[in-house]
Enzyme design. Structure first.
Site, mmCIF file in Angstrom:
data_model
loop_
_atom_site.group_PDB
_atom_site.id
_atom_site.type_symbol
_atom_site.label_atom_id
_atom_site.label_comp_id
_atom_site.label_asym_id
_atom_site.label_seq_id
_atom_site.Cartn_x
_atom_site.Cartn_y
_atom_site.Cartn_z
ATOM 1 N N GLY A 35 0.831 -1.216 0.000
ATOM 2 C CA GLY A 35 0.000 0.000 0.000
ATOM 3 C C GLY A 35 0.858 1.256 0.000
ATOM 4 C CG ASP A 177 2.893 -14.367 -10.577
ATOM 5 O OD1 ASP A 177 3.673 -14.667 -9.671
ATOM 6 O OD2 ASP A 177 1.706 -14.056 -10.377
ATOM 7 C CG HIS A 205 -0.081 -14.771 -7.051
ATOM 8 N ND1 HIS A 205 1.111 -14.430 -7.645
ATOM 9 C CD2 HIS A 205 0.042 -14.413 -5.752
ATOM 10 C CE1 HIS A 205 1.905 -13.880 -6.749
ATOM 11 N NE2 HIS A 205 1.279 -13.868 -5.586
HETATM 12 P P1 NAX Z 1 1.586 -6.007 4.932
HETATM 13 O O1 NAX Z 1 1.398 -6.960 6.061
HETATM 14 O O2 NAX Z 1 2.761 -5.089 4.922
HETATM 15 O O3 NAX Z 1 0.289 -5.091 4.790
HETATM 16 C C1 NAX Z 1 -1.004 -5.600 4.825
HETATM 17 C C2 NAX Z 1 -1.894 -4.495 5.397
HETATM 18 O O4 NAX Z 1 -3.240 -4.942 5.296
HETATM 19 C C3 NAX Z 1 -1.628 -4.226 6.870
HETATM 20 O O5 NAX Z 1 -1.410 -2.835 7.045
HETATM 21 C C4 NAX Z 1 -2.906 -4.684 7.559
HETATM 22 O O6 NAX Z 1 -3.247 -3.870 8.683
HETATM 23 C C5 NAX Z 1 -3.919 -4.509 6.436
HETATM 24 N N1 NAX Z 1 -5.136 -5.321 6.584
HETATM 25 C C6 NAX Z 1 -5.252 -6.582 7.071
HETATM 26 N N2 NAX Z 1 -6.538 -6.945 7.064
HETATM 27 C C7 NAX Z 1 -7.231 -5.923 6.531
HETATM 28 C C8 NAX Z 1 -8.608 -5.709 6.276
HETATM 29 N N3 NAX Z 1 -9.516 -6.650 6.574
HETATM 30 N N4 NAX Z 1 -8.998 -4.521 5.742
HETATM 31 C C9 NAX Z 1 -8.084 -3.571 5.452
HETATM 32 N N5 NAX Z 1 -6.772 -3.705 5.702
HETATM 33 C C10 NAX Z 1 -6.356 -4.882 6.224
HETATM 34 O O7 NAX Z 1 1.542 -6.902 3.607
HETATM 35 P P2 NAX Z 1 2.006 -6.504 2.145
HETATM 36 O O8 NAX Z 1 3.427 -6.853 1.969
HETATM 37 O O9 NAX Z 1 1.553 -5.136 1.839
HETATM 38 O O10 NAX Z 1 1.180 -7.602 1.286
HETATM 39 C C11 NAX Z 1 -0.219 -7.498 1.174
HETATM 40 C C12 NAX Z 1 -0.783 -8.744 0.509
HETATM 41 O O11 NAX Z 1 -0.275 -8.875 -0.815
HETATM 42 C C13 NAX Z 1 -0.446 -10.048 1.220
HETATM 43 O O12 NAX Z 1 -1.617 -10.859 1.249
HETATM 44 C C14 NAX Z 1 0.587 -10.673 0.300
HETATM 45 O O13 NAX Z 1 0.616 -12.080 0.428
HETATM 46 C C15 NAX Z 1 0.060 -10.232 -1.048
HETATM 47 N N6 NAX Z 1 0.982 -10.291 -2.183
HETATM 48 C C16 NAX Z 1 0.463 -10.556 -3.397
HETATM 49 C C17 NAX Z 1 1.221 -10.550 -4.546
HETATM 50 C C18 NAX Z 1 0.612 -10.809 -5.891
HETATM 51 O O14 NAX Z 1 1.374 -10.841 -6.871
HETATM 52 N N7 NAX Z 1 -0.710 -11.009 -6.031
HETATM 53 C C19 NAX Z 1 2.696 -10.351 -4.476
HETATM 54 C C20 NAX Z 1 3.127 -9.624 -3.249
HETATM 55 C C21 NAX Z 1 2.413 -10.051 -1.985
HETATM 56 O O15 NAX Z 1 2.963 -11.245 -1.531
#
Ligand code: NAX
Length: 366
Positions: A35, A177, A205
């Site tokens: 984010g 990817d 993914h």
């Molecule tokens: P972070 O843990 O840094 O950030 C996640 C944020 O989401 C936190 O600030 C948390 O408070 C917030 N959050 C959790 N539950 C929530 C909800 N119900 N409503 C609103 N906010 C909520 O993770 P980050 O590195 O930013 O990764 C975010 C997601 O992307 C993870 O699920 C990760 O696995 C996924 N990814 C997906 C990728 C893709 O290619 N599709 C690649 C990168 C990443 O691994």
């Protein structure tokens, strides 16, 4: 004379730009790593172009509200001319209010000792709630990109709970990817990334995804001929792309954030501004094409036509035996994921498509 007509033309262009309606862009997980990287780039116009004003509607958990305040202060300090308003909320019904676009990045990370099925169910519960909130509050043609993992199945769950929004409006991100595959081919062949075309990511993914070079071109020539090394493709390229996330965590101790944000920018920019005849991989609602079960979110090659409209590329040669087996493995994993979260789908619906939309899907597939 010349100068004044140039000035008039410039004024006309800038007043035309000012007339673009503001886009309301909701982002969940706005204070997280992805984010944080994403918001500055949306704010500077990289997602929707340099003339598109935006309102940012940032959604976090209660715990995330404090760091979100800091992120919002930084957006303010960027003094971005395109950013017209920033709101912060922990209520998805407020955050998705009237949204044109929703980028769903927030989710529950895997905790110590947590089973994969527990992680799936925890995230499915979040995406069920967010699907309902999108259905209640967002525009009917909201364009949704799910980034949070398990991205494909989260998209399925959110869409299943948003019966008034067409499933084609929901996508799960496999652009990272796709970009990773391009980078590996460019590295191997010495070509520039921009000269590697028609790469495809099939399926999930996850580590079962199939990065496919069967149709790929390097500087206009078949990639398979240019690489001329099937062992490298099968034993290095494919596993490396499949497991690149883990490789990055191993090196930096953190999961990919900037490259994930960059991929989300690429995905949305191409989808909304169009990307001509360039193939892009996106996980979309399966309509039965390629023999993939309907109702799961499966990554396939697409053309982006602009304004959120895409077309599946179906006019491609049938996969060879190796590719067919790879596609089948990722298909099976997605069916298993769907079964794991079935208890969180409306009515435990196997197809995850409400009745009215099943009719539409059947018609489209016919
Ligand atoms: P972070 O843990 O840094 O950030 C996640 C944020 O989401 C936190 O600030 C948390 O408070 C917030 N959050 C959790 N539950 C929530 C909800 N119900 N409503 C609103 N906010 C909520 O993770 P980050 O590195 O930013 O990764 C975010 C997601 O992307 C993870 O699920 C990760 O696995 C996924 N990814 C997906 C990728 C893709 O290619 N599709 C690649 C990168 C990443 O691994």
């Amino acid at each position: 004379m010349l100068r004044s007509s140039l000035q008039m033309a410039r004024r006309a262009m800038s007043s035309a730009a000012a007339e673009l309606p503001i886009k309301k862009v909701a982002v969940t997980g706005a204070a997280g790593s992805i984010g944080y990287a994403l918001l500055m780039r949306i704010s500077s116009g990289q997602m929707f172009g340099p003339n598109q004003p935006v309102e940012l509607q940032l959604i976090e958990t209660e715990v995330g509200m404090k760091p979100l305040k800091g992120v919002t202060m930084e957006i303010m300090d960027g003094a971005f001319p395109l950013v017209r308003k920033v709101t912060q909320t922990s209520d998805p019904n407020v955050g998705f209010g009237d949204a044109d676009v929703a980028v769903l990045v927030g989710g529950k990370p895997r905790g110590p000792g947590m089973e994969r099925s527990d992680l799936m169910s925890a995230n499915a519960a979040i995406f069920a709630e967010q699907g309902k909130a999108l259905n209640n509050s967002a525009k009917r043609d909201v364009s949704v990109l799910v980034v949070a993992n398990p991205a494909n199945t989260n998209a399925l769950v959110a869409s299943a709970h948003a019966s008034d929004i067409d499933p084609s409006r929901f996508k799960a991100m496999t652009r990272l990817d796709h970009n990773r595959a391009i980078a590996q081919v460019a590295g191997k062949t010495g070509a520039m990334a921009g000269d590697v075309k028609k790469v495809v990511i099939w399926g999930n993914h996850s580590a079962t995804q199939y990065p496919d070079l069967s149709n790929a071109l390097v500087e206009g020539k078949p990639a398979l001929d240019v690489i001329n090394d099937i062992k490298w493709i099968r034993e290095e390229f494919i596993p490396r792309v499949q497991k690149r996330g883990a490789e990055i965590i191993g090196a930096s101790g953190r999961s990919s954030a900037s490259s994930a944000a960059s991929a989300a920018i690429d995905h949305m920019r191409d989808l909304h501004l169009g990307s001509g005849d360039s193939w892009q991989s996106m996980a979309i609602h399966s309509d039965g094409s390629y023999g993939i079960d309907t109702g799961i979110w499966f990554s396939v090659p697409c053309l982006c036509r602009g304004d959120g409209v895409y077309e599946r590329i179906v006019d491609i040669p049938a996969p060879d035996e190796f590719s067919a087996a790879m596609i089948d493995a990722t298909r099976k994993e997605l069916l298993e994921e769907r079964d794991t979260v079935r208890h969180l789908l409306p009515g435990g619906d196997v197809q995850a498509v409400p009745k009215t939309r099943k009719k539409r899907a059947r018609k489209a597939a016919a």
